[in-house]
Write a protein that holds these residues in place. Structure first.
Motif, PDB file in Angstrom:
ATOM      1  N   PHE A  16       0.826  -1.198   0.000  1.00 38.22           N
ATOM      2  CA  PHE A  16       0.000   0.000   0.000  1.00 38.22           C
ATOM      3  C   PHE A  16       0.867   1.257   0.000  1.00 38.22           C
ATOM      4  O   PHE A  16       0.604   2.199  -0.747  1.00 38.22           O
ATOM      5  N   ASP A  17       1.913   1.263   0.827  1.00 35.37           N
ATOM      6  CA  ASP A  17       2.816   2.414   0.873  1.00 35.37           C
ATOM      7  C   ASP A  17       3.471   2.657  -0.482  1.00 35.37           C
ATOM      8  O   ASP A  17       3.589   3.793  -0.923  1.00 35.37           O
ATOM      9  N   LEU A  18       3.884   1.585  -1.141  1.00 35.65           N
ATOM     10  CA  LEU A  18       4.494   1.738  -2.459  1.00 35.65           C
ATOM     11  C   LEU A  18       3.492   2.301  -3.452  1.00 35.65           C
ATOM     12  O   LEU A  18       3.808   3.207  -4.225  1.00 35.65           O
ATOM     13  N   LEU A  19       2.287   1.762  -3.455  1.00 37.08           N
ATOM     14  CA  LEU A  19       1.264   2.246  -4.371  1.00 37.08           C
ATOM     15  C   LEU A  19       1.018   3.737  -4.137  1.00 37.08           C
ATOM     16  O   LEU A  19       0.899   4.514  -5.097  1.00 37.08           O
ATOM     17  N   LEU A  20       0.998   4.144  -2.905  1.00 36.98           N
ATOM     18  CA  LEU A  20       0.818   5.554  -2.572  1.00 36.98           C
ATOM     19  C   LEU A  20       1.962   6.400  -3.130  1.00 36.98           C
ATOM     20  O   LEU A  20       1.732   7.460  -3.714  1.00 36.98           O
ATOM     21  N   VAL A  21       3.198   5.928  -2.975  1.00 40.06           N
ATOM     22  CA  VAL A  21       4.360   6.644  -3.510  1.00 40.06           C
ATOM     23  C   VAL A  21       4.261   6.764  -5.031  1.00 40.06           C
ATOM     24  O   VAL A  21       4.513   7.826  -5.600  1.00 40.06           O
ATOM     25  N   LEU A  22       3.873   5.670  -5.689  1.00 39.26           N
ATOM     26  CA  LEU A  22       3.755   5.707  -7.149  1.00 39.26           C
ATOM     27  C   LEU A  22       2.672   6.677  -7.606  1.00 39.26           C
ATOM     28  O   LEU A  22       2.860   7.418  -8.570  1.00 39.26           O
ATOM     29  N   VAL A  23       1.548   6.692  -6.898  1.00 42.18           N
ATOM     30  CA  VAL A  23       0.465   7.624  -7.253  1.00 42.18           C
ATOM     31  C   VAL A  23       0.907   9.065  -7.002  1.00 42.18           C
ATOM     32  O   VAL A  23       0.681   9.948  -7.840  1.00 42.18           O
ATOM     33  N   GLU A  24       1.562   9.306  -5.878  1.00 41.73           N
ATOM     34  CA  GLU A  24       2.015  10.659  -5.552  1.00 41.73           C
ATOM     35  C   GLU A  24       3.063  11.170  -6.529  1.00 41.73           C
ATOM     36  O   GLU A  24       3.224  12.370  -6.699  1.00 41.73           O
ATOM     37  N   ASN A  25       3.797  10.256  -7.165  1.00 48.95           N
ATOM     38  CA  ASN A  25       4.854  10.635  -8.098  1.00 48.95           C
ATOM     39  C   ASN A  25       4.484  10.321  -9.543  1.00 48.95           C
ATOM     40  O   ASN A  25       5.361  10.171 -10.390  1.00 48.95           O
ATOM     41  N   ARG A  26       3.195  10.249  -9.823  1.00 50.48           N
ATOM     42  CA  ARG A  26       2.712   9.961 -11.177  1.00 50.48           C
ATOM     43  C   ARG A  26       3.357  10.926 -12.164  1.00 50.48           C
ATOM     44  O   ARG A  26       3.445  12.120 -11.929  1.00 50.48           O
ATOM     45  N   GLY A  27       3.860  10.375 -13.244  1.00 50.22           N
ATOM     46  CA  GLY A  27       4.491  11.200 -14.265  1.00 50.22           C
ATOM     47  C   GLY A  27       5.974  11.444 -14.041  1.00 50.22           C
ATOM     48  O   GLY A  27       6.620  12.063 -14.864  1.00 50.22           O
ATOM     49  N   TYR A  38      11.335   2.617   0.240  1.00 55.87           N
ATOM     50  CA  TYR A  38       9.988   2.307   0.690  1.00 55.87           C
ATOM     51  C   TYR A  38       9.737   0.805   0.777  1.00 55.87           C
ATOM     52  O   TYR A  38       9.200   0.327   1.763  1.00 55.87           O
ATOM     53  N   VAL A  39      10.084   0.074  -0.281  1.00 56.50           N
ATOM     54  CA  VAL A  39       9.747  -1.351  -0.339  1.00 56.50           C
ATOM     55  C   VAL A  39      10.765  -2.109  -1.186  1.00 56.50           C
ATOM     56  O   VAL A  39      11.526  -1.532  -1.953  1.00 56.50           O
ATOM     57  N   SER A  40      10.707  -3.419  -1.079  1.00 54.77           N
ATOM     58  CA  SER A  40      11.587  -4.280  -1.867  1.00 54.77           C
ATOM     59  C   SER A  40      10.983  -4.515  -3.251  1.00 54.77           C
ATOM     60  O   SER A  40       9.785  -4.294  -3.460  1.00 54.77           O
TER      61      SER A  40
END
Length: 101
Positions: A16-27, A38-40
């Protein structure tokens, strides 16, 4: 909660934390160090499994194998990998990790 084809996709807190990071850094392109803080790669692979992107899931599982990620020991044990089990790449990966079949 993440949903795929009207079914909930279980997410661990790290995923979930990784998904959040990816969404926050979209583009924005995130490099290995950005993601690993954040994650492996194994957790990144779980995100892609949940999204139904098998090619990316296998790419990150391969990276996890190369990095000797301790989570690779769960490759066969976790039900989260069920969508990949019918793919011949899964059996090959399990063999190369040394988990047998």
């Amino acid at each position: 909660m993440l949903w795929r084809e009207n079914h909930p996709v279980p997410l661990t807190p790290k995923v979930f934390d990784l998904l959040l990071v990816l969404v926050e850094n979209r583009g924005h392109l995130l490099d290995k160090e950005d993601l690993q803080q954040y994650v492996s790669p194994f957790s990144v692979a779980l995100v892609y499994v949940g999204l139904g992107d098998k090619d990316q899931a296998f790419a990150y599982l391969e990276k996890a194998r190369e990095d000797q990620c301790e989570w690779m020991g769960w490759l066969q044990a976790t039900a989260l990998m069920n969508p990949l089990r019918s793919d011949p790449r899964f059996a090959d990966l399990v063999r190369r990790v040394g988990l047998g079949q």
